[in-house]
Design a protein around this motif. Structure first.
Motif, short mmCIF file in Angstrom:
data_model
loop_
_atom_site.label_atom_id
_atom_site.label_comp_id
_atom_site.label_asym_id
_atom_site.label_seq_id
_atom_site.Cartn_x
_atom_site.Cartn_y
_atom_site.Cartn_z
N GLU A 218 17.41 -2.46 2.80
CA GLU A 218 17.65 -1.25 2.01
C GLU A 218 16.36 -0.45 1.87
N ASP A 219 16.41 0.82 2.25
CA ASP A 219 15.31 1.71 1.94
C ASP A 219 15.65 2.36 0.60
N ALA A 220 15.19 1.69 -0.46
CA ALA A 220 15.48 2.17 -1.82
C ALA A 220 14.27 2.92 -2.39
N ALA A 221 13.50 3.54 -1.48
CA ALA A 221 12.28 4.26 -1.88
C ALA A 221 12.57 5.28 -2.99
N GLU A 222 13.77 5.87 -2.94
CA GLU A 222 14.10 6.94 -3.89
C GLU A 222 15.02 6.44 -5.00
N ALA A 223 15.26 5.14 -5.03
CA ALA A 223 16.36 4.65 -5.87
C ALA A 223 15.96 3.57 -6.87
N GLY B 165 -0.26 6.03 -4.78
CA GLY B 165 0.38 5.75 -3.50
C GLY B 165 0.66 4.26 -3.51
N GLY B 166 1.84 3.88 -3.08
CA GLY B 166 2.14 2.45 -3.10
C GLY B 166 3.59 2.20 -2.77
N GLY B 167 3.93 0.94 -2.67
CA GLY B 167 5.31 0.57 -2.39
C GLY B 167 5.53 -0.87 -2.77
N ALA C 84 0.81 -1.22 0.00
CA ALA C 84 0.00 0.00 0.00
C ALA C 84 0.85 1.27 0.00
N SER C 85 2.06 1.19 0.51
CA SER C 85 2.95 2.37 0.53
C SER C 85 4.38 1.91 0.78
N GLY C 86 5.31 2.80 0.59
CA GLY C 86 6.70 2.50 0.92
C GLY C 86 6.87 2.29 2.42
N THR C 87 6.13 3.07 3.19
CA THR C 87 6.19 2.93 4.64
C THR C 87 5.69 1.56 5.07
N ALA C 88 4.61 1.09 4.44
CA ALA C 88 4.10 -0.26 4.72
C ALA C 88 5.15 -1.31 4.37
N THR D 272 17.50 11.29 6.46
CA THR D 272 16.55 10.59 5.60
C THR D 272 15.15 11.13 5.85
N PHE D 273 14.24 10.71 5.00
CA PHE D 273 12.82 10.98 5.23
C PHE D 273 12.40 10.17 6.46
N ILE D 274 11.52 10.75 7.27
CA ILE D 274 11.23 10.20 8.60
C ILE D 274 10.66 8.78 8.56
N ALA D 275 10.03 8.40 7.44
CA ALA D 275 9.42 7.07 7.35
C ALA D 275 10.44 5.95 7.53
N SER D 276 11.70 6.20 7.10
CA SER D 276 12.74 5.17 7.22
C SER D 276 12.88 4.69 8.66
N ALA D 277 12.72 5.61 9.61
CA ALA D 277 12.90 5.28 11.02
C ALA D 277 11.57 4.94 11.70
N PHE E 152 10.67 -0.14 -1.66
CA PHE E 152 10.48 0.91 -2.66
C PHE E 152 9.20 1.68 -2.37
N SER E 153 9.15 2.91 -2.86
CA SER E 153 7.93 3.72 -2.72
C SER E 153 7.46 4.17 -4.10
N PHE E 154 6.14 4.16 -4.27
CA PHE E 154 5.55 4.66 -5.52
C PHE E 154 4.59 5.79 -5.21
N ASN E 155 5.01 6.63 -4.27
CA ASN E 155 4.25 7.82 -3.94
C ASN E 155 4.24 8.76 -5.16
N GLY E 156 3.39 9.78 -5.11
CA GLY E 156 3.20 10.65 -6.27
C GLY E 156 4.46 11.35 -6.75
N ASN E 157 5.42 11.57 -5.86
CA ASN E 157 6.62 12.31 -6.29
C ASN E 157 7.80 11.41 -6.61
N LYS E 158 7.62 10.10 -6.51
CA LYS E 158 8.74 9.20 -6.77
C LYS E 158 8.90 8.94 -8.27
N LEU E 159 10.00 8.29 -8.63
CA LEU E 159 10.29 8.07 -10.06
C LEU E 159 9.14 7.37 -10.76
C1 LIG Z 1 9.08 8.21 0.10
C2 LIG Z 1 9.98 7.57 1.07
C3 LIG Z 1 9.51 6.61 1.99
C4 LIG Z 1 8.07 6.29 2.24
O1 LIG Z 1 7.33 5.94 1.15
P1 LIG Z 1 5.74 6.20 1.14
O2 LIG Z 1 5.31 5.49 -0.09
O3 LIG Z 1 5.55 7.69 1.07
O4 LIG Z 1 5.16 5.61 2.38
C5 LIG Z 1 10.44 5.98 2.80
N1 LIG Z 1 11.75 6.29 2.75
C6 LIG Z 1 12.22 7.22 1.91
C7 LIG Z 1 13.69 7.48 1.90
C8 LIG Z 1 11.36 7.91 1.07
O5 LIG Z 1 11.84 8.85 0.26
#
Ligand SMILES: *Cc1c(COP(=O)(O)O)cnc(C)c1O
Length: 411
Positions: free
Chosen positions: A192-197, A233-235, A87-91, A114-119, A221-228
């Motif tokens: 690996e938090d490769a949400a941005e990679a 919303g997704g991950g 459902a999200s990268g955070t999930a 990092t973005f706070i979701a990582s922690a 990985f994250s597929f939020n609206g601003n990701k590549l």
């Molecule tokens: C975007 C992002 C997330 C979270 O992803 P969501 O899909 O927004 O929940 C986690 N870690 C990093 C580094 C991010 O950039």
């Protein structure tokens, strides 16, 4: 004059009031109030066609063919045995930690910058977080600090962390080869938090040819609206060990047992991706090579135009890595210059942002244990992200470059 964040925002708000609303806004297909936004998605390709197929077949929830097709496509892109759409990268991060066995009282090491979701995912598990400072070369967690700490604890017979979350900041891989080896030796899984990679990779050394997210025990990985790549919303999650991914899959659907009985064997989550989101994801995945080419082209163009400018340093691009170039972020010589450039961009209707404060400066982590010094603080005070949308035109980019150039040289 140093502009406080509030002052910069007020400048932005004034610009919006004067020019951002009304005609300009209506004229923009991306609905952003900014004349040149920082990161907006593009839904080019077969998005509408796939979405219509969901509507016509009535498969809109997490059961449906697009989820599996999207997962297969991702797995093959990453060279992973399988992928789990979430459902999200955070999930995905939360599932990764739970599937690794992280629980109450455990300790997770995370990059400070990092973005706070990582922690946050570690705190969801009831674990504590130890923040690791950045290294200047990639801005990612400093592998030497982590290795030194694992060895120190080993010598002192002290407990090791239950997991290490290594973030690929802004799409640039961390220098993981030695860290992975040390972590393996001490029995610590690396997530690996490769949400941005998505699309980044290592191109030299022991990890040569490995995709970002596919080197550790699990990759998120994250597929939020601003990701590549966006699914609205997704991950997603990939794992080296198929059994671990199967367990994450089980947990993502409320730990419901197969069969027609509604039976559950543990406490799971509702973390699956919907077929609607996966339909968008598959259409995006079909365009990924174009997206990456455009992003890397934008980064190369910024690099060329800004190299050698006084007071400006370029973002990391290590010879051993191929960055996804998700979000182009420069370093200015200090906070004052950074805020001046930010204000100049705002005044020209160009969206840009400072980087996050390190987690130790965020309320939930102000008392967290820290390893290392003030590299993350220094980077965060000087960094500024510039417009990097796949749809950014060369003319728009030239405008950004001109504003940055004039602002750094004005005094
Ligand atoms: C975007 C992002 C997330 C979270 O992803 P969501 O899909 O927004 O929940 C986690 N870690 C990093 C580094 C991010 O950039």
């Amino acid at each position: 004059m140093t502009l406080s964040g509030r002052r910069v925002l007020a400048t932005g708000a004034k610009w919006l009031a004067e020019k951002g609303r009304g005609a300009q806004r209506r004229a923009l297909p991306n609905m952003s109030a900014w004349r040149i936004p920082m990161l907006v998605p593009t839904l080019e390709g077969r998005t509408s066609e796939y979405l219509l197929e969901c509507v016509e077949t009535n498969f809109v929830s997490s059961i449906g063919p697009f989820v599996a097709r999207f997962e297969d496509g991702l797995a093959s892109l990453l060279g992973a045995p399988d992928a789990l759409a979430c459902a999200s990268g955070t999930a995905a991060l939360h599932l990764a930690l739970v599937a690794t066995g992280v629980g109450p009282g455990d300790e997770v090491m995370v990059s400070d910058l990092t973005f706070i979701a990582s922690a946050n995912a570690a705190l969801y598990c009831g674990a504590s977080v130890t923040l690791v400072d950045s290294e200047p070369a990639t801005w990612n967690l400093d592998p030497e600090l982590v290795i030194g700490e694992l060895e120190r604890r080993h010598r002192g017979n002290l407990p090791q962390p239950s997991a290490i979350v290594a973030v690929h900041l802004l799409g640039h891989p961390p220098d993981l080869a030695n860290l992975l080896e040390a972590a393996r030796a001490h029995g610590v899984p690396v997530i690996e938090d490769a949400a941005e990679a998505l699309g980044a990779a290592w191109v030299q050394g022991p990890l040569d040819g490995v995709a970002a997210g596919a080197a550790g025990s699990l990759g998120c990985f994250s597929f939020n609206g601003n990701k590549l790549l966006t699914t609205g919303g997704g991950g997603a999650l990939v794992a080296a060990d198929r059994a671990v991914l199967d367990r994450a899959r089980h947990l993502s659907t409320q730990a419901r047992l197969s069969g027609i009985g509604s039976e559950h064997d543990e406490i799971g989550f509702n973390y699956r991706m919907s077929n609607l989101a996966a339909a968008v994801g598959l259409a995006q995945l079909e365009r990924i090579e174009t997206f990456l080419m455009k992003k890397r082209g934008i980064a190369a163009r910024y690099d060329e135009a800004l190299a050698g400018l006084d007071r400006v340093s370029l973002p990391p691009s290590a010879p051993w890595a191929r960055r996804s170039a998700w979000l182009y972020t420069v370093l200015l010589d200090g906070r004052e210059t950074r805020d001046r450039v930010l204000a100049a961009l705002y005044n020209n209707g160009i969206e840009s942002r400072p980087l996050w404060p390190p987690l130790h400066r965020q309320v939930p982590y102000k008392d967290a244990v820290r390893i290392g010094g003030a590299v993350a603080d220094n980077l965060s005070d000087r960094a500024l992200s510039l417009p990097s949308s796949v749809t950014l035109s060369p003319a728009e980019q030239d405008e950004v470059i001109t504003v940055v150039r004039n602002a750094v040289s004005s005094r």
